[in-house]
Write a protein that holds these residues in place. Structure first.
Motif, PDB file in Angstrom:
ATOM      1  N   PHE A 201       0.834  -1.206   0.000  1.00 16.57           N
ATOM      2  CA  PHE A 201       0.000   0.000   0.000  1.00 16.57           C
ATOM      3  C   PHE A 201       0.863   1.248   0.000  1.00 16.57           C
ATOM      4  O   PHE A 201       0.542   2.223  -0.689  1.00 16.57           O
ATOM      5  CB  PHE A 201      -0.918  -0.004   1.229  1.00 16.57           C
ATOM      6  N   ASP A 202       1.957   1.226   0.761  1.00 11.50           N
ATOM      7  CA  ASP A 202       2.843   2.389   0.798  1.00 11.50           C
ATOM      8  C   ASP A 202       3.450   2.665  -0.566  1.00 11.50           C
ATOM      9  O   ASP A 202       3.593   3.832  -0.969  1.00 11.50           O
ATOM     10  CB  ASP A 202       3.959   2.165   1.834  1.00 11.50           C
ATOM     11  N   VAL A 203       3.811   1.611  -1.290  1.00 12.73           N
ATOM     12  CA  VAL A 203       4.376   1.784  -2.629  1.00 12.73           C
ATOM     13  C   VAL A 203       3.335   2.368  -3.578  1.00 12.73           C
ATOM     14  O   VAL A 203       3.629   3.277  -4.369  1.00 12.73           O
ATOM     15  CB  VAL A 203       4.902   0.432  -3.158  1.00 12.73           C
ATOM     16  N   VAL A 204       2.101   1.868  -3.491  1.00 14.76           N
ATOM     17  CA  VAL A 204       1.019   2.391  -4.337  1.00 14.76           C
ATOM     18  C   VAL A 204       0.758   3.851  -4.006  1.00 14.76           C
ATOM     19  O   VAL A 204       0.611   4.698  -4.912  1.00 14.76           O
ATOM     20  CB  VAL A 204      -0.259   1.554  -4.140  1.00 14.76           C
ATOM     21  N   LYS A 205       0.698   4.169  -2.714  1.00 15.31           N
ATOM     22  CA  LYS A 205       0.462   5.559  -2.311  1.00 15.31           C
ATOM     23  C   LYS A 205       1.579   6.467  -2.800  1.00 15.31           C
ATOM     24  O   LYS A 205       1.324   7.576  -3.295  1.00 15.31           O
ATOM     25  CB  LYS A 205       0.345   5.640  -0.787  1.00 15.31           C
ATOM     26  N   LEU A 206       2.820   5.988  -2.687  1.00 12.90           N
ATOM     27  CA  LEU A 206       3.951   6.771  -3.159  1.00 12.90           C
ATOM     28  C   LEU A 206       3.871   6.982  -4.666  1.00 12.90           C
ATOM     29  O   LEU A 206       4.122   8.097  -5.162  1.00 12.90           O
ATOM     30  CB  LEU A 206       5.266   6.070  -2.791  1.00 12.90           C
ATOM     31  N   GLY A 207       3.482   5.947  -5.396  1.00  8.65           N
ATOM     32  CA  GLY A 207       3.377   6.061  -6.847  1.00  8.65           C
ATOM     33  C   GLY A 207       2.327   7.071  -7.268  1.00  8.65           C
ATOM     34  O   GLY A 207       2.578   7.911  -8.146  1.00  8.65           O
ATOM     35  N   PHE A 208       1.149   7.018  -6.661  1.00  5.58           N
ATOM     36  CA  PHE A 208       0.091   7.970  -7.008  1.00  5.58           C
ATOM     37  C   PHE A 208       0.443   9.381  -6.549  1.00  5.58           C
ATOM     38  O   PHE A 208       0.090  10.362  -7.215  1.00  5.58           O
ATOM     39  CB  PHE A 208      -1.239   7.531  -6.400  1.00  5.58           C
ATOM     40  N   SER A 209       1.130   9.480  -5.416  1.00  7.83           N
ATOM     41  CA  SER A 209       1.547  10.798  -4.944  1.00  7.83           C
ATOM     42  C   SER A 209       2.542  11.424  -5.914  1.00  7.83           C
ATOM     43  O   SER A 209       2.447  12.618  -6.237  1.00  7.83           O
ATOM     44  CB  SER A 209       2.157  10.696  -3.545  1.00  7.83           C
ATOM     45  N   LEU A 210       3.479  10.630  -6.397  1.00  6.73           N
ATOM     46  CA  LEU A 210       4.442  11.132  -7.385  1.00  6.73           C
ATOM     47  C   LEU A 210       3.750  11.520  -8.683  1.00  6.73           C
ATOM     48  O   LEU A 210       4.087  12.533  -9.306  1.00  6.73           O
ATOM     49  CB  LEU A 210       5.524  10.081  -7.645  1.00  6.73           C
ATOM     50  N   ALA A 211       2.770  10.703  -9.080  1.00  3.43           N
ATOM     51  CA  ALA A 211       2.007  11.035 -10.291  1.00  3.43           C
ATOM     52  C   ALA A 211       1.275  12.360 -10.106  1.00  3.43           C
ATOM     53  O   ALA A 211       1.248  13.201 -11.019  1.00  3.43           O
ATOM     54  CB  ALA A 211       1.016   9.917 -10.607  1.00  3.43           C
ATOM     55  N   GLY A 212       0.699  12.557  -8.922  1.00  3.11           N
ATOM     56  CA  GLY A 212       0.010  13.814  -8.641  1.00  3.11           C
ATOM     57  C   GLY A 212       0.956  14.998  -8.675  1.00  3.11           C
ATOM     58  O   GLY A 212       0.618  16.062  -9.218  1.00  3.11           O
TER      59      GLY A 212
ATOM     60  N   THR B 185       0.719  23.432  -2.266  1.00  2.00           N
ATOM     61  CA  THR B 185       0.141  22.775  -1.093  1.00  2.00           C
ATOM     62  C   THR B 185      -1.327  22.473  -1.309  1.00  2.00           C
ATOM     63  O   THR B 185      -1.815  21.379  -0.981  1.00  2.00           O
ATOM     64  CB  THR B 185       0.312  23.661   0.152  1.00  2.00           C
ATOM     65  N   ALA B 186      -2.057  23.430  -1.867  1.00  2.00           N
ATOM     66  CA  ALA B 186      -3.478  23.213  -2.144  1.00  2.00           C
ATOM     67  C   ALA B 186      -3.679  22.044  -3.099  1.00  2.00           C
ATOM     68  O   ALA B 186      -4.557  21.199  -2.896  1.00  2.00           O
ATOM     69  CB  ALA B 186      -4.095  24.487  -2.716  1.00  2.00           C
ATOM     70  N   ALA B 187      -2.865  21.988  -4.145  1.00  2.00           N
ATOM     71  CA  ALA B 187      -2.999  20.896  -5.123  1.00  2.00           C
ATOM     72  C   ALA B 187      -2.671  19.541  -4.508  1.00  2.00           C
ATOM     73  O   ALA B 187      -3.250  18.518  -4.895  1.00  2.00           O
ATOM     74  CB  ALA B 187      -2.090  21.165  -6.321  1.00  2.00           C
ATOM     75  N   LEU B 188      -1.761  19.509  -3.533  1.00  2.00           N
ATOM     76  CA  LEU B 188      -1.389  18.251  -2.886  1.00  2.00           C
ATOM     77  C   LEU B 188      -2.455  17.744  -1.922  1.00  2.00           C
ATOM     78  O   LEU B 188      -2.401  16.599  -1.478  1.00  2.00           O
ATOM     79  CB  LEU B 188      -0.063  18.415  -2.142  1.00  2.00           C
ATOM     80  N   LEU B 189      -3.423  18.581  -1.584  1.00  2.00           N
ATOM     81  CA  LEU B 189      -4.512  18.177  -0.706  1.00  2.00           C
ATOM     82  C   LEU B 189      -5.642  17.489  -1.456  1.00  2.00           C
ATOM     83  O   LEU B 189      -6.617  17.050  -0.841  1.00  2.00           O
ATOM     84  CB  LEU B 189      -5.072  19.405   0.031  1.00  2.00           C
ATOM     85  N   LEU B 190      -5.511  17.384  -2.776  1.00  2.00           N
ATOM     86  CA  LEU B 190      -6.569  16.828  -3.612  1.00  2.00           C
ATOM     87  C   LEU B 190      -6.281  15.373  -3.970  1.00  2.00           C
ATOM     88  O   LEU B 190      -5.119  14.944  -3.967  1.00  2.00           O
ATOM     89  CB  LEU B 190      -6.705  17.672  -4.890  1.00  2.00           C
ATOM     90  N   PRO B 191      -7.317  14.612  -4.313  1.00  2.00           N
ATOM     91  CA  PRO B 191      -7.112  13.198  -4.660  1.00  2.00           C
ATOM     92  C   PRO B 191      -6.603  13.021  -6.080  1.00  2.00           C
ATOM     93  O   PRO B 191      -7.067  13.684  -7.008  1.00  2.00           O
ATOM     94  CB  PRO B 191      -8.512  12.602  -4.497  1.00  2.00           C
ATOM     95  N   TYR B 192      -5.668  12.112  -6.225  1.00  2.00           N
ATOM     96  CA  TYR B 192      -5.174  11.700  -7.542  1.00  2.00           C
ATOM     97  C   TYR B 192      -5.414  10.196  -7.629  1.00  2.00           C
ATOM     98  O   TYR B 192      -4.715   9.412  -6.994  1.00  2.00           O
ATOM     99  CB  TYR B 192      -3.701  12.050  -7.704  1.00  2.00           C
ATOM    100  N   GLY B 193      -6.437   9.816  -8.395  1.00  2.66           N
ATOM    101  CA  GLY B 193      -6.916   8.447  -8.293  1.00  2.66           C
ATOM    102  C   GLY B 193      -7.646   8.313  -6.971  1.00  2.66           C
ATOM    103  O   GLY B 193      -8.574   9.061  -6.678  1.00  2.66           O
ATOM    104  N   ASN B 194      -7.238   7.389  -6.148  1.00  2.00           N
ATOM    105  CA  ASN B 194      -7.830   7.247  -4.815  1.00  2.00           C
ATOM    106  C   ASN B 194      -6.844   7.607  -3.714  1.00  2.00           C
ATOM    107  O   ASN B 194      -7.020   7.216  -2.558  1.00  2.00           O
ATOM    108  CB  ASN B 194      -8.351   5.817  -4.611  1.00  2.00           C
ATOM    109  N   ILE B 195      -5.800   8.345  -4.045  1.00  5.26           N
ATOM    110  CA  ILE B 195      -4.763   8.719  -3.085  1.00  5.26           C
ATOM    111  C   ILE B 195      -4.683  10.236  -2.974  1.00  5.26           C
ATOM    112  O   ILE B 195      -4.650  10.938  -3.988  1.00  5.26           O
ATOM    113  CB  ILE B 195      -3.384   8.150  -3.493  1.00  5.26           C
ATOM    114  N   VAL B 196      -4.662  10.721  -1.744  1.00  6.17           N
ATOM    115  CA  VAL B 196      -4.447  12.139  -1.468  1.00  6.17           C
ATOM    116  C   VAL B 196      -3.037  12.291  -0.897  1.00  6.17           C
ATOM    117  O   VAL B 196      -2.752  11.755   0.179  1.00  6.17           O
ATOM    118  CB  VAL B 196      -5.483  12.680  -0.462  1.00  6.17           C
ATOM    119  N   PRO B 197      -2.129  12.964  -1.595  1.00  8.17           N
ATOM    120  CA  PRO B 197      -0.738  13.069  -1.114  1.00  8.17           C
ATOM    121  C   PRO B 197      -0.622  13.608   0.307  1.00  8.17           C
ATOM    122  O   PRO B 197       0.148  13.097   1.115  1.00  8.17           O
ATOM    123  CB  PRO B 197      -0.088  14.022  -2.135  1.00  8.17           C
TER     124      PRO B 197
END
Length: 308
Positions: A5-16, A83-95
């Protein structure tokens, strides 16, 4: 399982992060191209906004005041928009998924406008002061409306967390009305034509940014592009994502992210068409419109409290 899960979250966060840093100037390029075609021109390449920013980043800035705020305001505005953009969901992950992040999103995105206004007041320029005054009028009339609309969504979902709001929204008449008024409010907050009153280049020569140049001007423009992207991404997320579960229960996070991305791209030609077909309004007209919308928002909030 936890490591996966941490790897998936990191991947979506980087994509965001990649999306929010690189996509906004290209969105502005799409808008410029669409407006050019509507005016029977060929228009610049889609990367033209990036070229403009890179050129500004490479130039020194002329400082017309000794105020430290003049220098720091663009960087603080950029930090706020990111910071505002990082508070939003990218897929199902919010950075940055913290409690009550809807309130945080409201304030950090507001800081971009506040810093723009304050930056214009640090210099001895009538054009900058007039632009800042206009920005202040827009802030004071549209932000209460946005706060009410956010409150309607939070009350509907029973949470002040953006991810939970998206997951628990219920379709009601008040929510449908909220979507319509929210589209207007975020459009005004983004400063698109006919609401680009603060900069009004033909009247006040750039408004609050009239004394900015070079790198500092480029940073401010970059912050504004990211702010516009964040507001649009937020609207698309709360408009579309809550209903994906009822449409396709097996939809994957990658597909959700792709849908957000494509809808964001599709929205900008519509925005460009609105800009190309409307003339700039006077500030008193916008204040009246925002005031009427505020009272409409109060009615929608009352409807939400009554369960409608």
């Amino acid at each position: 399982m936890g490591m996966e899960f941490d790897v998936v979250k990191l991947g979506f966060s980087l994509a965001g992060i990649i999306i929010l840093l690189f996509l906004p100037p290209y969105l502005d390029g799409i808008a410029r191209r669409v407006k050019a075609r509507l005016q029977y021109r060929r228009g610049p390449p889609l990367s033209q906004t990036w070229y403009d920013l890179q050129k500004l980043f490479s130039l020194p800035s002329v400082r017309s005041t000794r105020s430290a705020l003049f220098t720091w305001a663009p960087y603080l505005a950029l930090a706020s928009s990111i910071t505002a953009a990082l508070l939003l969901p990218y897929g199902n992950i919010v950075p940055i998924n913290i409690g009550f992040n809807l309130i945080v999103f409201f304030y950090v995105i507001l800081m971009v406008s506040v810093l723009l206004m304050l930056a214009g007041l640090t210099v001895q320029s009538a054009f900058s002061h007039l632009g800042s005054a206009r920005e202040m009028q827009i802030i004071l009339t549209v932000e209460p409306l946005i706060a009410i609309l956010y409150g309607v969504m939070a009350y509907n979902a029973g949470s002040l967390n953006i991810a939970r709001i998206i997951a628990h929204l219920h379709l009601t008449p008040s929510l449908v009305l909220t979507y319509g008024v929210l589209a207007y409010a975020l459009y005004v907050e983004s400063g698109f034509v006919p609401f680009d009153i603060a900069e009004a280049e033909q009247e006040v020569i750039g408004g609050p940014l009239s004394e900015y140049s070079g790198r500092l001007l480029g940073v401010f423009y970059y912050a504004i592009h990211i702010k516009r992207f964040a507001l649009l991404w937020f609207f698309i997320s709360v408009l579309v994502l809550p209903w994906l579960g009822t449409i396709a229960t097996s939809i994957k996070a990658v597909e959700v992210l792709a849908l957000q991305f494509l809808l964001t791209l599709a929205a900008y030609p519509i925005i460009a068409a609105l800009e190309a077909t409307n003339a700039r309004l006077r500030v008193d007209q916008v204040v009246k419109m925002n005031t009427r919308m505020f009272f409409a928002g109060v009615i929608i909030l009352a409807m939400a409290f009554m369960g409608w």
